[in-house]
Design a protein around this motif. Structure first.
Motif, PDB file in Angstrom:
ATOM      1  N   ALA A 124       0.800  -1.217   0.000  1.00 54.69           N
ATOM      2  CA  ALA A 124       0.000   0.000   0.000  1.00 54.69           C
ATOM      3  C   ALA A 124       0.837   1.272   0.000  1.00 54.69           C
ATOM      4  CB  ALA A 124      -0.933   0.008   1.219  1.00 54.69           C
ATOM      5  N   GLY A 125       2.106   1.173   0.416  1.00 50.01           N
ATOM      6  CA  GLY A 125       2.906   2.377   0.542  1.00 50.01           C
ATOM      7  C   GLY A 125       3.982   2.563  -0.496  1.00 50.01           C
ATOM      8  N   VAL A 126       4.540   1.454  -1.018  1.00 50.10           N
ATOM      9  CA  VAL A 126       5.669   1.571  -1.922  1.00 50.10           C
ATOM     10  C   VAL A 126       5.573   0.558  -3.058  1.00 50.10           C
ATOM     11  CG1 VAL A 126       7.254   2.424  -0.138  1.00 50.10           C
ATOM     12  CG2 VAL A 126       7.086  -0.042  -0.567  1.00 50.10           C
ATOM     13  N   THR A 127       6.285   0.854  -4.138  1.00 51.59           N
ATOM     14  CA  THR A 127       6.504  -0.075  -5.243  1.00 51.59           C
ATOM     15  C   THR A 127       8.011  -0.208  -5.402  1.00 51.59           C
ATOM     16  OG1 THR A 127       4.435   0.409  -6.398  1.00 51.59           O
ATOM     17  CG2 THR A 127       6.257  -0.434  -7.718  1.00 51.59           C
ATOM     18  N   VAL A 128       8.500  -1.449  -5.384  1.00 52.82           N
ATOM     19  CA  VAL A 128       9.939  -1.706  -5.441  1.00 52.82           C
ATOM     20  C   VAL A 128      10.274  -2.382  -6.760  1.00 52.82           C
ATOM     21  CG1 VAL A 128      11.923  -2.740  -4.291  1.00 52.82           C
ATOM     22  CG2 VAL A 128       9.954  -1.998  -2.942  1.00 52.82           C
ATOM     23  N   VAL A 129      11.246  -1.813  -7.462  1.00 54.99           N
ATOM     24  CA  VAL A 129      11.709  -2.363  -8.731  1.00 54.99           C
ATOM     25  C   VAL A 129      13.114  -2.928  -8.523  1.00 54.99           C
ATOM     26  CG1 VAL A 129      12.221  -1.880 -11.147  1.00 54.99           C
ATOM     27  CG2 VAL A 129      10.354  -0.662  -9.999  1.00 54.99           C
ATOM     28  N   THR A 130      13.280  -4.225  -8.784  1.00 57.22           N
ATOM     29  CA  THR A 130      14.576  -4.887  -8.651  1.00 57.22           C
ATOM     30  C   THR A 130      15.056  -5.292 -10.038  1.00 57.22           C
ATOM     31  OG1 THR A 130      13.803  -5.816  -6.529  1.00 57.22           O
ATOM     32  CG2 THR A 130      15.845  -6.698  -7.450  1.00 57.22           C
ATOM     33  N   ASP A 131      16.250  -4.854 -10.413  1.00 56.08           N
ATOM     34  CA  ASP A 131      16.740  -5.177 -11.751  1.00 56.08           C
ATOM     35  C   ASP A 131      17.415  -6.543 -11.772  1.00 56.08           C
ATOM     36  OD1 ASP A 131      19.369  -4.920 -10.810  1.00 56.08           O
ATOM     37  OD2 ASP A 131      19.617  -2.898 -11.612  1.00 56.08           O
ATOM     38  N   GLY A 132      17.889  -6.949 -12.932  1.00 59.43           N
ATOM     39  CA  GLY A 132      18.464  -8.276 -13.087  1.00 59.43           C
ATOM     40  C   GLY A 132      19.730  -8.503 -12.295  1.00 59.43           C
ATOM     41  N   ASP A 133      20.392  -7.425 -11.836  1.00 60.18           N
ATOM     42  CA  ASP A 133      21.601  -7.539 -11.034  1.00 60.18           C
ATOM     43  C   ASP A 133      21.316  -7.478  -9.536  1.00 60.18           C
ATOM     44  OD1 ASP A 133      23.237  -7.699 -13.292  1.00 60.18           O
ATOM     45  OD2 ASP A 133      23.304  -5.519 -13.481  1.00 60.18           O
ATOM     46  N   GLY A 134      20.033  -7.427  -9.165  1.00 58.69           N
ATOM     47  CA  GLY A 134      19.685  -7.391  -7.751  1.00 58.69           C
ATOM     48  C   GLY A 134      19.620  -6.016  -7.148  1.00 58.69           C
ATOM     49  N   ARG A 135      19.857  -4.982  -7.942  1.00 61.28           N
ATOM     50  CA  ARG A 135      19.750  -3.618  -7.426  1.00 61.28           C
ATOM     51  C   ARG A 135      18.284  -3.210  -7.351  1.00 61.28           C
ATOM     52  NH1 ARG A 135      24.156  -2.944 -11.208  1.00 61.28           N
ATOM     53  NH2 ARG A 135      22.570  -2.318 -12.719  1.00 61.28           N
ATOM     54  N   ALA A 136      17.918  -2.567  -6.255  1.00 58.69           N
ATOM     55  CA  ALA A 136      16.516  -2.226  -6.037  1.00 58.69           C
ATOM     56  C   ALA A 136      16.325  -0.725  -5.896  1.00 58.69           C
ATOM     57  CB  ALA A 136      15.981  -2.932  -4.790  1.00 58.69           C
ATOM     58  N   ALA A 137      15.170  -0.245  -6.360  1.00 61.60           N
ATOM     59  CA  ALA A 137      14.790   1.159  -6.223  1.00 61.60           C
ATOM     60  C   ALA A 137      13.355   1.208  -5.719  1.00 61.60           C
ATOM     61  CB  ALA A 137      14.911   1.890  -7.557  1.00 61.60           C
ATOM     62  N   VAL A 138      13.093   2.147  -4.814  1.00 61.23           N
ATOM     63  CA  VAL A 138      11.797   2.248  -4.157  1.00 61.23           C
ATOM     64  C   VAL A 138      11.062   3.488  -4.656  1.00 61.23           C
ATOM     65  CG1 VAL A 138      10.602   2.359  -1.938  1.00 61.23           C
ATOM     66  CG2 VAL A 138      12.773   1.116  -2.124  1.00 61.23           C
ATOM     67  N   TYR A 139       9.821   3.293  -5.101  1.00 60.96           N
ATOM     68  CA  TYR A 139       8.963   4.387  -5.548  1.00 60.96           C
ATOM     69  C   TYR A 139       7.792   4.531  -4.574  1.00 60.96           C
ATOM     70  CZ  TYR A 139      11.334   4.104 -10.089  1.00 60.96           C
ATOM     71  OH  TYR A 139      12.271   4.101 -11.090  1.00 60.96           O
ATOM     72  N   ARG A 140       7.393   5.758  -4.347  1.00 58.39           N
ATOM     73  CA  ARG A 140       6.241   5.992  -3.481  1.00 58.39           C
ATOM     74  C   ARG A 140       4.957   5.626  -4.220  1.00 58.39           C
ATOM     75  NH1 ARG A 140       7.396   8.297   1.186  1.00 58.39           N
ATOM     76  NH2 ARG A 140       9.360   9.464   1.431  1.00 58.39           N
ATOM     77  N   ARG A 141       4.144   4.837  -3.571  1.00 55.26           N
ATOM     78  CA  ARG A 141       2.895   4.372  -4.179  1.00 55.26           C
ATOM     79  C   ARG A 141       1.950   5.538  -4.456  1.00 55.26           C
ATOM     80  NH1 ARG A 141       1.318  -0.472  -6.537  1.00 55.26           N
ATOM     81  NH2 ARG A 141      -0.884  -0.853  -6.168  1.00 55.26           N
ATOM     82  N   ALA A 142       1.953   6.533  -3.587  1.00 58.64           N
ATOM     83  CA  ALA A 142       1.039   7.667  -3.750  1.00 58.64           C
ATOM     84  C   ALA A 142       1.266   8.367  -5.078  1.00 58.64           C
ATOM     85  CB  ALA A 142       1.203   8.646  -2.588  1.00 58.64           C
ATOM     86  N   GLY A 143       2.512   8.400  -5.541  1.00 63.27           N
ATOM     87  CA  GLY A 143       2.780   9.026  -6.817  1.00 63.27           C
ATOM     88  C   GLY A 143       2.151   8.281  -7.970  1.00 63.27           C
ATOM     89  N   LEU A 144       2.272   6.953  -7.985  1.00 68.39           N
ATOM     90  CA  LEU A 144       1.634   6.150  -9.035  1.00 68.39           C
ATOM     91  C   LEU A 144       0.123   6.335  -9.011  1.00 68.39           C
ATOM     92  CD1 LEU A 144       3.627   2.791  -8.769  1.00 68.39           C
ATOM     93  CD2 LEU A 144       4.015   4.686 -10.337  1.00 68.39           C
ATOM     94  N   GLU A 145      -0.447   6.389  -7.822  1.00 65.58           N
ATOM     95  CA  GLU A 145      -1.896   6.537  -7.709  1.00 65.58           C
ATOM     96  C   GLU A 145      -2.372   7.880  -8.239  1.00 65.58           C
ATOM     97  OE1 GLU A 145      -2.508   5.829  -3.571  1.00 65.58           O
ATOM     98  OE2 GLU A 145      -2.350   3.651  -3.765  1.00 65.58           O
ATOM     99  N   LYS A 146      -1.485   8.869  -8.259  1.00 69.26           N
ATOM    100  CA  LYS A 146      -1.830  10.183  -8.786  1.00 69.26           C
ATOM    101  C   LYS A 146      -1.440  10.333 -10.252  1.00 69.26           C
ATOM    102  CE  LYS A 146      -1.536  12.462  -4.280  1.00 69.26           C
ATOM    103  NZ  LYS A 146      -0.815  13.473  -3.450  1.00 69.26           N
ATOM    104  N   GLY A 147      -0.936   9.258 -10.848  1.00 75.49           N
ATOM    105  CA  GLY A 147      -0.650   9.276 -12.269  1.00 75.49           C
ATOM    106  C   GLY A 147       0.751   9.693 -12.654  1.00 75.49           C
ATOM    107  N   ARG A 148       1.696   9.600 -11.715  1.00 80.46           N
ATOM    108  CA  ARG A 148       3.069   9.970 -12.053  1.00 80.46           C
ATOM    109  C   ARG A 148       4.046   8.960 -11.442  1.00 80.46           C
ATOM    110  NH1 ARG A 148       1.525  14.068  -8.251  1.00 80.46           N
ATOM    111  NH2 ARG A 148       2.651  13.889  -6.262  1.00 80.46           N
ATOM    112  N   ILE A 149       5.175   8.789 -12.124  1.00 77.90           N
ATOM    113  CA  ILE A 149       6.163   7.813 -11.673  1.00 77.90           C
ATOM    114  C   ILE A 149       6.905   8.291 -10.428  1.00 77.90           C
ATOM    115  CG2 ILE A 149       8.294   6.623 -12.290  1.00 77.90           C
ATOM    116  CD1 ILE A 149       5.861   5.505 -13.691  1.00 77.90           C
ATOM    117  N   GLY A 150       7.374   9.513 -10.431  1.00 77.88           N
ATOM    118  CA  GLY A 150       8.122  10.029  -9.291  1.00 77.88           C
ATOM    119  C   GLY A 150       9.585   9.608  -9.329  1.00 77.88           C
TER     120      GLY A 150
END
Length: 410
Positions: A149-175
Motif C-alpha cells: 500500500a505504501g511503496v513499489t519496489v523495482v529490482t533489476d536483473g543484477d539485484g539492485r533495487a529502487a523504491v517508488y512511493r505508491r502515492a505518486g503512481l496513484e496520482k498518475g506519475r512515476i516520481g
C-alpha cells in the motif's frame, strides 16, 4: 470487439461485502492506500479520491499482443473491452493488483487499470476508477516489481533495487526512486510495512522503507527464485524449498519449509501462482507434475499430471488444482490426493506451447469466484467456474490476440 457467449451470472459475495462495508468498517478511520489529507471532513471510512467504492470485487483483465502492441482492458463486471495505448515488444506483463506493468527491453510501461482492493484483514474495500497511463519505469525486461500500500519496489536483473512511493503512481506519475543498497535478491518484497531482501551471501535482511536495515533473522535462501505474500507471511523460493518470513509485533522470524527430498534443479518451484489472499501456492514441478505448497501446514506436495504442464493455479482452501496441459485442456486435480477429478474439452486454439519458442504461454488467473484462461490464437478469453467441474461460464471474443494477460482488482 467483445461478443459474449454462454453467459451466466458471475458469482460474487456481494451481499456479504455489503454487510462488511456497513458493519465491518464501523469505528475505523483512514485506509492503507490514501492519506487522510485527501479526504473531505465528512468522508466515510474507505474514501479514495477519484474512485468509487463498490460492494463486490471489480475484476479487470489487462491484455496485450506483443507483436502488434495492441492492448485491451476487459471489464469483467460488464463484459466490455476497452482499448488502451499499445505497447510493442512486451516480453512480460505483470501486476500488483492495480497497476499493470508492460516489460520491454526499453523500459516498463505502467498502466493504472482502475480496479483494486484494500484488505484490512477483517474486511475488504473494492474500488473502481478510470484507467489511465502512468508513464514508464527505467526498468528492463528482466526487472521484478513488487508493491504494497505504501511503496513499489523495482529490482533489476543484477539485484539492485529502487523504491517508488505508491502515492505518486496513484496520482498518475512515476516520481523519483530511492535506491535500496545492499540487496542481491531476485526481487525485494514489501511485507509488513518493511522490505525483505537478501545479502550477497543469501542471508535474509529486513529494511525499513527508508532503506535502513532493521533486522537480520538467522536464515539464508540459496539460489532464490519466486516469491509470494500470503496471510501467513511472505514466502521466498529457495534451492532447498521455501523460506517463510513472518512478522509479529515488530519482530521478524524466518522458517524454512524444505522439500521432502533432494529436488533436481529443473523440477524446483521457481515462480508461484495463487489466488491473492490464499495460503496455498502452486508452481510447475518439471514437465509432468506441479507443486502445491500449503503455507499453513508448512508442507509441499508434488502432484503428477497426465501431460506436460503449461500453467497451474488454484483458489486454495481445498479448491481444485487447475492445470493447463499441452493438450489444450484444463485438468482438475484433488490437491489432497493428487487424483484427477475433472477435465475440459480443449480450450486453446492449436498447441498452447510452453513459452520456450519465444511466444508467451497461456496462463490461468484465479480470483474469489472464477478462473480465466487466455487463448491467444483463438483471440478469446474463457471464464471458468472452478466450483462447477471447470465449467466454461463465459467466453469473451476479442479483436486482438491476448498473448499476455493479468487480472487486477483482486
Amino acid at each position: 470487439m467483445f461478443v459474449g457467449r454462454n453467459v451466466t451470472a458471475r458469482s460474487s459475495a456481494a451481499l456479504v461485502a455489503v454487510a462488511l462495508l456497513t458493519a465491518g468498517c464501523a469505528g475505523q478511520d483512514g485506509n492503507a492506500s490514501t492519506p487522510k489529507a485527501t479526504a473531505p471532513p465528512s468522508a466515510p471510512h474507505g474514501y479514495v479520491e477519484g474512485a468509487q467504492e463498490r460492494a463486490e470485487q471489480q475484476s479487470r483483465l489487462v491484455l496485450n499482443d506483443p507483436e502488434t502492441g495492441a492492448s485491451r482492458v476487459l471489464d469483467l463486471i460488464n463484459g466490455k473491452a476497452h482499448e488502451v495505448s499499445g505497447t510493442t515488444g512486451t516480453t512480460r506483463l505483470t501486476t500488483d493488483g492495480r497497476f499493470a506493468y508492460f516489460h520491454t527491453s526499453g523500459g516498463t510501461r505502467v498502466l493504472d487499470s482502475g480496479a483494486w482492493m484494500v484488505d484490512h484483514g477483517d474486511h475488504v474495500h473494492y474500488y473502481r476508477a478510470k484507467m489511465r497511463g502512468v508513464g514508464r519505469l527505467p526498468a528492463g525486461a528482466d526487472a521484478r516489481i513488487r508493491s504494497d500500500a505504501g511503496v513499489t519496489v523495482v529490482t533489476d536483473g543484477d539485484g539492485r533495487a529502487a523504491v517508488y512511493r505508491r502515492a505518486g503512481l496513484e496520482k498518475g506519475r512515476i516520481g523519483s526512486p530511492r535506491p535500496l543498497p545492499g540487496t542481491h535478491a531476485e526481487a525485494v518484497v514489501p511485507y509488513a510495512e518493511h522490505l525483505l531482501g537478501l545479502t550477497e551471501d543469501g542471508k535474509l535482511a529486513v529494511y525499513d522503507r527508508e532503506g535502513k536495515r532493521v533486522a537480520s533473522p538467522d536464515a539464508r535462501c540459496a539460489e532464490p527464485q519466486g516469491d509470494a505474500v500470503t496471510r501467513r507471511g511472505a514466502v521466498l523460493g529457495c534451492a532447498d524449498g521455501a523460506l517463510l518470513v513472518r512478522e509479529n509485533d515488530g519482530t521478524f522470524t524466518a522458517e524454512k519449509i524444505p522439500y521432502d527430498s533432494d529436488v533436481p534443479e529443473k523440477e524446483r518451484a521457481t515462480a508461484f501462482h495463487h489466488r491473492p489472499g490464499s495460503d496455498t501456492l502452486t508452481a510447475p514441478a518439471g514437465d509432468r507434475a506441479v507443486w502445491v505448497l500449503d503455507v499453513t501446514e508448512r508442507t509441499w506436495k508434488r502432484v503428477k499430471t497426465s501431460g506436460p504442464v503449461i500453467s497451474v493455479n488454484t483458489a486454495g482452501e481445498g479448491s481444485v488444482l487447475i492445470v493447463l496441459e499441452a493438450d489444450g485442456s484444463l485438468h482438475g486435480y484433488d490437491p489432497a490426493t493428487g487424483e484427477q477429478v475433472t477435465r475440459t474439452k480443449p480450450l486453446i486454439t492449436g498447441a498452447p506451447g510452453a513459452g520456450t519458442d519465444g511466444n508467451a504461454a497461456p496462463v490461468v488467473e484465479v480470483d474469489r469466484s472464477r478462473a480465466y484462461l487466455n487463448d491467444p490464437k483463438g483471440k478469446r478469453v474463457h471464464e471458468i467456474d472452478y466450483n462447477d467441474n471447470l465449467r466454461v461460464a463465459r467466453t469473451f471474443d476479442l479483436d486482438i490476440a491476448p498473448s499476455l494477460m493479468v487480472e487486477t482488482g483482486r
